[in-house]
Design an enzyme around this catalytic site. Structure first.
Site, PDB file in Angstrom:
ATOM      1  CG  HIS A 381      44.484  40.351  44.574  1.00 33.60           C
ATOM      2  ND1 HIS A 381      43.389  39.714  45.091  1.00 33.60           N
ATOM      3  CD2 HIS A 381      44.088  40.825  43.354  1.00 33.60           C
ATOM      4  CE1 HIS A 381      42.375  39.786  44.244  1.00 33.60           C
ATOM      5  NE2 HIS A 381      42.775  40.466  43.183  1.00 33.60           N
ATOM      6  CD  GLU A 382      45.527  42.782  40.482  1.00 27.91           C
ATOM      7  OE1 GLU A 382      45.336  42.032  39.499  1.00 27.91           O
ATOM      8  OE2 GLU A 382      44.617  43.416  41.021  1.00 27.91           O
ATOM      9  CG  HIS A 385      43.928  37.950  39.033  1.00 31.50           C
ATOM     10  ND1 HIS A 385      42.700  37.340  39.031  1.00 31.50           N
ATOM     11  CD2 HIS A 385      43.795  39.041  39.825  1.00 31.50           C
ATOM     12  CE1 HIS A 385      41.860  38.033  39.792  1.00 31.50           C
ATOM     13  NE2 HIS A 385      42.507  39.069  40.283  1.00 31.50           N
ATOM     14  CD  GLU A 409      39.010  39.439  41.326  1.00 27.77           C
ATOM     15  OE1 GLU A 409      39.850  39.970  42.093  1.00 27.77           O
ATOM     16  OE2 GLU A 409      39.012  39.636  40.098  1.00 27.77           O
ATOM     17  CG  HIS A 511      34.796  47.063  40.239  1.00 28.57           C
ATOM     18  ND1 HIS A 511      35.482  47.864  41.126  1.00 28.57           N
ATOM     19  CD2 HIS A 511      35.585  45.986  40.003  1.00 28.57           C
ATOM     20  CE1 HIS A 511      36.635  47.291  41.418  1.00 28.57           C
ATOM     21  NE2 HIS A 511      36.722  46.161  40.755  1.00 28.57           N
TER      22      HIS A 511
END
Length: 612
Positions: A381-382, A385, A409, A511
């Site tokens: 996932h990261e 980015h 995302e 968050h």
């Protein structure tokens, strides 16, 4: 586990803790000349250069603060935050002067709008307001990073308590962790958060927005009201799938723990779902797995350990997925500068995030990696980015961002959907003889749904709560009640112990503490299935959608790179169309993916009470 990716522009704006206008601008002098389109063009060029010049040192300061939390690094980060806020407020106010001029070029108009509504928390022009807001933002983020709960009465840090919540099956211990974390981390933030809201709302109103929530909802190429209506429509598309999953999980928890811990009807106790925020439930798959089909034949974490993977090898494997699609390897500086494991000698923010420090190629990931299946997914996932950040690095500075924040995302998430048995075989982790047979598909889908579907209502309610706070519909005296009311309404969960207004459970979520808008994650859950469905069609996959892996398909990689390279230069429907052929965001791709599971859940739930 939800992770945050940070683009060059997004971090500048985050450091500035605000994008749009500030408190009322000074009254213009009488009889001033009307601005011209040429002046607007010149202003945009000047603003982009100023932002670009500020970006790298500001991000370096933020990186140091996140990976080495001390009073000094807090102070330095707060200083950059205040300077960034003042700069962004000034640029946003000036952008507003030109925004409605007739005859503006597409790019100038778009960049003016990005300057006006691209920030997160605006400060008013009142002397000292930017510094006060930046200090609060930095403090809340650091307080979260240093936060601790307890297990068996002993202190336990954030990353370790997250891991323990997924492993512990003793309700007394899960309750202890849940209560200690929320009380120790969330409750002390309440006063600072309330002050942050007051200051930021003043800034948003000065920029011409009703409040900060309206500002946030303005970043999607539609009006704030249209965006809120869109999220409600999307939720209705996927709500039946979530309710079916909730019903099934509730009666499985009741069977394990009994009526005294988890009743047969009503809401689910939040701490029983294997996650501190009950946002993803995959950690308790062993509790709910169906007989026979439930054992899918492998556990990614165990496969990694059996093959003696360490965090570096996990990262190299993630890079290998993107390389197989035709993307260039990550730069050497990525390996030299990333925080891949938790340092033993200092406080850091363990929450995983991706960084683009110089807005060109200084890509980094900050994690406290553990050798388990969750972190294997997180890495894929990261890195999504980082590859996105590099793809758009040739765009003008204001366009160096995702088509919208949900896109950023979704990229890594849709790649992570390709972590299928087929992919695990190809990279040598899974023995071909151990690939689950089709009769295990329900187990595979249920395991996925425990994270992907279970997350949806939480992904929506975090910002619904903040929108209410910013608008004044939720006053400070009802922060806690409103939070728990929304948790009940959308998730069907309740805290393990009664909560009152001395608490501040929203602050126990990263968050909220770090002022990261959250609707992006709700959108990303839906975008990722649209991207995945499109990639599988492009790769010629003809089997069940959930078994598709496009690993190694350079045609998919080329089309993906073309979309990523657009950055934020066009409205997001154009970027969506470039890869999927559709301009409409929809929950239907997710519904189709999980259709076999939904039919199975409905059978299992016959005669069981649904809803709460």
């Amino acid at each position: 586990m939800i992770r945050t990716g940070i683009s060059s522009l997004a971090l500048v704006l985050a450091l500035a803790t605000t994008p749009t206008l500030a408190a009322a601008a000074p009254a213009p002098a009488a009889a001033t000349a009307a601005p011209t389109t040429a002046e607007a063009d010149a202003f945009v060029a000047r603003a982009e250069k100023e932002l670009a010049d500020f970006s790298t040192p500001a991000q370096q300061a933020a990186w140091i603060n996140a990976t080495y939390i001390t009073d000094d690094t807090d102070a330095i980060a707060a200083k950059f935050g205040a300077e960034g806020t003042e700069m962004q407020v000034r640029l946003a106010l000036e952008a507003a002067k030109y925004a409605s001029l007739p005859g503006l070029s597409f790019d100038t108009k778009r960049k003016l709008d990005l300057l006006r509504n691209g920030l997160t928390l605006p400060a008013p022009t009142t002397p000292g307001a930017a510094a006060e807001l930046s200090t609060i933002v930095t403090k809340l983020g650091s307080d979260y990073g240093k936060g601790k709960g307890t297990l068996d009465g002993k202190p336990i840090n954030g990353s370790d308590i997250e891991a323990a919540m997924g492993e512990v099956r003793d309700p007394a211990k899960s309750k202890e962790m849940w209560v200690s974390w929320h009380d120790a981390v969330g409750a002390p933030m309440r006063k600072d958060f309330a002050r942050e809201v007051v200051i930021a709302n003043q800034g948003a109103k000065g920029l011409g927005y009703a409040d900060v929530g309206a500002l946030w909802r303005s970043g999607y190429d539609m009006t704030p009201a249209q965006f809120e209506a869109t999220t409600d429509t999307l939720w209705k598309q996927v709500e039946p799938l979530y309710k079916a999953l909730h019903t099934y999980v509730r009666w499985k928890l009741n069977a394990k723990y009994g009526d005294a811990v988890q009743p047969k009807t009503g809401a689910i106790r939040a701490d029983l779902l294997g996650n501190m925020w009950a946002q993803e439930w995959g950690n308790i798959y062993d509790v709910v797995a169906p007989a026979g089909a439930g054992d899918v034949g492998y556990d990614v974490g165990e496969l990694l350990k059996a093959k003696r993977y360490d965090p570096i090898k996990m990262f190299k494997t993630g890079e290998g997925f993107y390389s197989s699609l035709g993307f260039k390897p990550l730069p050497d500086t990525f390996w030299a500068r990333s925080q891949i494991i938790k340092p033993a000698d200092r406080e850091v923010v363990c929450h995983a995030s991706a960084w683009d420090v110089d807005s060109v190629n200084d890509l980094r990931i900050k994690m406290c990696t553990k050798v388990n299946g969750d972190d294997f997914v997180t890495i894929h996932h990261e890195m999504g980015h980082n590859y996105y950040q590099r793809a758009y690095n040739a765009q003008p500075f204001l366009y160096r961002n995702g088509a919208n924040d949900g896109f950023h995302e979704a990229i890594g998430d849709f790649v992570a959907l390709s972590i299928t048995p087929d992919y695990l075989v190809k990279i040598g982790l899974l023995d071909p003889a151990k690939v689950p047979s089709p009769d295990k598909d329900i187990g595979l889908l249920l395991k996925q749904a425990m994270d992907k579907v279970a997350f949806l209502p939480f992904g929506l309610l975090v910002d619904k709560w903040r929108w209410g706070v910013f608008s004044g519909a939720t006053p400070e005296a009802r922060y806690e009640k409103s939070w728990n009311d929304l948790r009940l309404k959308y998730q069907g969960i309740v805290p393990p112990v009664p909560r009152d207004e001395t608490r501040f459970d929203p602050g126990a979520k990263y968050h909220v503490a770090a002022s990261v808008p959250y609707a992006r994650y709700f959108l990303a859950r839906l975008y990722q299935f649209q991207f995945y469905q499109a990639a599988c069609k492009q790769s010629g996959w003809t089997g069940p959608l959930h078994r598709c892996s496009f690993y190694g398909n350079k045609e998919v990689g080329a089309k993906l790179d073309a979309m990523l390279a657009m950055g934020q230069s066009k409205p997001w429907p154009e970027a969506l169309q470039a890869f999927t052929g559709s301009r409409e965001l929809s929950g239907q791709a997710m519904v189709e993916y999980f259709a076999p599971l939904k039919a199975w859940l409905d059978k299992q739930n016959q005669g069981k009470p649904s809803g709460w």
